[in-house]
Design a protein around this motif. Structure first.
Motif, PDB file in Angstrom:
ATOM      1  N   ASP A   1      -5.741  -4.198  -3.796  1.00 40.68           N
ATOM      2  CA  ASP A   1      -6.516  -3.348  -2.983  1.00 40.68           C
ATOM      3  C   ASP A   1      -6.052  -3.778  -1.382  1.00 40.68           C
ATOM      4  N   PRO A   2      -5.655  -2.660  -0.908  1.00 49.73           N
ATOM      5  CA  PRO A   2      -5.031  -2.947   0.562  1.00 49.73           C
ATOM      6  C   PRO A   2      -6.120  -3.499   1.556  1.00 49.73           C
TER       7      PRO A   2
ATOM      8  N   ALA B   1       0.847  -1.096  -0.021  1.00 50.39           N
ATOM      9  CA  ALA B   1      -0.154   0.026  -0.074  1.00 50.39           C
ATOM     10  C   ALA B   1       0.902   1.332   0.073  1.00 50.39           C
ATOM     11  N   ALA B   2       1.923   1.228   0.911  1.00 50.55           N
ATOM     12  CA  ALA B   2       3.010   2.277   0.957  1.00 50.55           C
ATOM     13  C   ALA B   2       3.436   2.507  -0.514  1.00 50.55           C
TER      14      ALA B   2
ATOM     15  N   GLN C   1       2.147   1.700  -3.457  1.00 53.04           N
ATOM     16  CA  GLN C   1       1.276   2.385  -4.365  1.00 53.04           C
ATOM     17  C   GLN C   1       1.285   3.736  -4.264  1.00 53.04           C
TER      18      GLN C   1
ATOM     19  N   THR D   1      -3.545  -2.725  -9.209  1.00 50.23           N
ATOM     20  CA  THR D   1      -4.684  -3.564  -8.957  1.00 50.23           C
ATOM     21  C   THR D   1      -4.679  -4.032  -7.571  1.00 50.23           C
TER      22      THR D   1
END
Lengths: 214, 212
Positions: B94-95, B41-42, B44, B92
């Motif tokens: 999703d966290p 997530a980071a 991204q 694509t």
């Protein structure tokens, strides 16, 4: 190239990316765009004269709702399958409403077969509906395919077919408001040929693997 | 989604357990998938350090998975392809969802893709075994060139200069068109033709031990 060097190079290229929203939200976005377009085309074609009468028939209303649900569920399923790791069982999501939708044809065919007069469905395909079908299916199909391409899919045939199903169901719902004849079978035939050809062309190569979506 | 019920995750869990839960190189005792999901997530959001750490941490595990499913041959190439694919489709992830099934789907695809390419290559390398070409003539003299040692060929390809190696890999092994290879490498079509010609010549020399 050594793997450590590759990791270094990829981490240096870690530009922020726009995350893909969840499939339900993306499907809602498609629905919000496609429904007004289909409704506008149906209005342009002209609403059928007996629409008021048909709307009073529960079977007609149920089939209309089933069309909308099939379109929505197929869009969710198709979009979900463009996220790596999504189980293929998602493809079954549109099956229940689709059975209701297709069951409407079966019921109508059966009733017409029982009736001494030939009815609209068993009268053969209404080929004059073909241009309207092409117009009304084109925009929802193209928009959904573009949305599918934002994802990443290693075997894109299934999502493309589900996208085609979603657009076909929505188009049939729209056309049933405009056409006095039931063009649903022709919509399905038209869409499955079009989407089948499309799946042959775009469905052979992994989708979204050639570039990021920065 | 119940990640424990997901077959790729089960396979992965086995691999992690087999290594005593040391999948996270930092030594922290935590659920690797959760920590890796946070790092992804980071990444991204453009955090290169988190991304580098994530890739470094998952690479040994990917290597084990690829080795188990594919074997040692080309293992490192496939691991690198997994990392490149992950990079291309990182938007694509999703966290809110588990990281492992997402990663495993990419890894599985790359292993399957390697198997497909290998099968295609083998078909092209042995046309004399197909009905179309008839049965091999066992009475015939041995050809000038030896049948070829795949390991030797692999080493010979790896020893080619970078441009020639890329040209041979893209045009001859992956069977891309000149146009596709030009886009991929940034080389002109003419330069690619020259590079593949020189690359093949060098390979022939390396395999036969003589200049032609």
């Amino acid at each position: 190239m050594r793997t450590d060097d590759l990791i270094l190079s990829l981490s240096q290229d870690a530009r922020p990316v726009r995350r893909l929203p969840p499939p339900t939200r993306r499907a809602l976005g498609w629905f919000a765009l496609a429904v007004p377009v289909v409704a506008a085309i149906a209005l342009t074609l002209g609403l059928r004269a007996d629409l008021g009468l048909r709307m009073a028939e529960p079977a007609f209303v149920i089939q209309l709702i089933a069309c909308g649900l099939t379109a929505f569920c197929a869009a969710i399923a198709g979009l979900a399958l463009t996220v790596p790791g999504t189980p293929k069982v998602w493809a079954l999501l549109p099956i229940p409403p689709m059975l209701v939708w297709l069951g409407g044809f079966g019921r109508q065919c059966f009733l017409e077969w029982l009736s001494p007069q030939s009815g609209e469905l068993l009268n053969g395909p209404h080929l004059h509906c073909l241009p309207d079908i092409a117009v009304i299916t084109a925009i929802p199909t193209v928009v959904l395919l573009l949305m599918l391409r934002r994802g990443a899919c290693f075997e894109p045939r299934l999502p493309v077919m589900l996208g085609g199903l979603a657009a076909a169901a929505l188009a049939h719902g729209g056309l049933s408001l405009a056409h006095p004849e039931d063009s649903g079978l022709l919509v399905l035939i038209f869409q499955f040929i079009a989407v089948g050809l499309l799946a042959l062309v775009v469905g052979t190569k992994p989708m979204g693997m050639t570039r990021g979506s920065e | 989604m119940d990640i424990a019920a997901n077959p790729p995750f089960e396979a992965l869990s086995g691999l992690i357990e087999s290594k005593g839960g040391q999948a996270v190189t930092s030594g922290e005792q935590r659920e690797p998938g959760t920590a890796w999901g946070a790092l992804m997530a980071a990444a991204q959001d453009g955090d290169g350090a988190a991304y580098g750490r994530l890739l470094a941490e998952i690479t040994p595990m990917l290597r084990r998975i690829v080795r188990r499913r594919w074997g040692d041959t080309d293992c490192e190439d496939i691991v690198q392809e997994v990392l490149i694919s992950l990079h291309r489709v990182r938007h694509t992830y999703d966290p809110q969802r588990p990281f492992m099934p997402w990663l495993m789907a990419i890894a599985q695809f790359r292993v399957a893709d390697a198997a497909r390419k290998s099968a295609r290559r083998n078909i092209h390398e042995r046309p004399e075994w197909s009905f179309e070409f008839g049965l091999p003539d066992v009475a015939a003299d041995e050809p000038d060139e030896p049948q070829g040692d795949p390991q030797l060929l692999r080493r010979a390809i790896a020893n080619l200069p970078e441009g020639q190696r890329r040209a041979v890999e893209l045009l001859k092994l992956e069977e891309r068109s000149l146009k596709e290879a030009a886009v991929e490498t940034g080389m002109s079509v003419g330069a690619l033709k020259v590079a593949v010609h020189r690359g093949l010549k060098a390979l022939r020399a390396a395999m036969t031990g003589k200049e032609r």
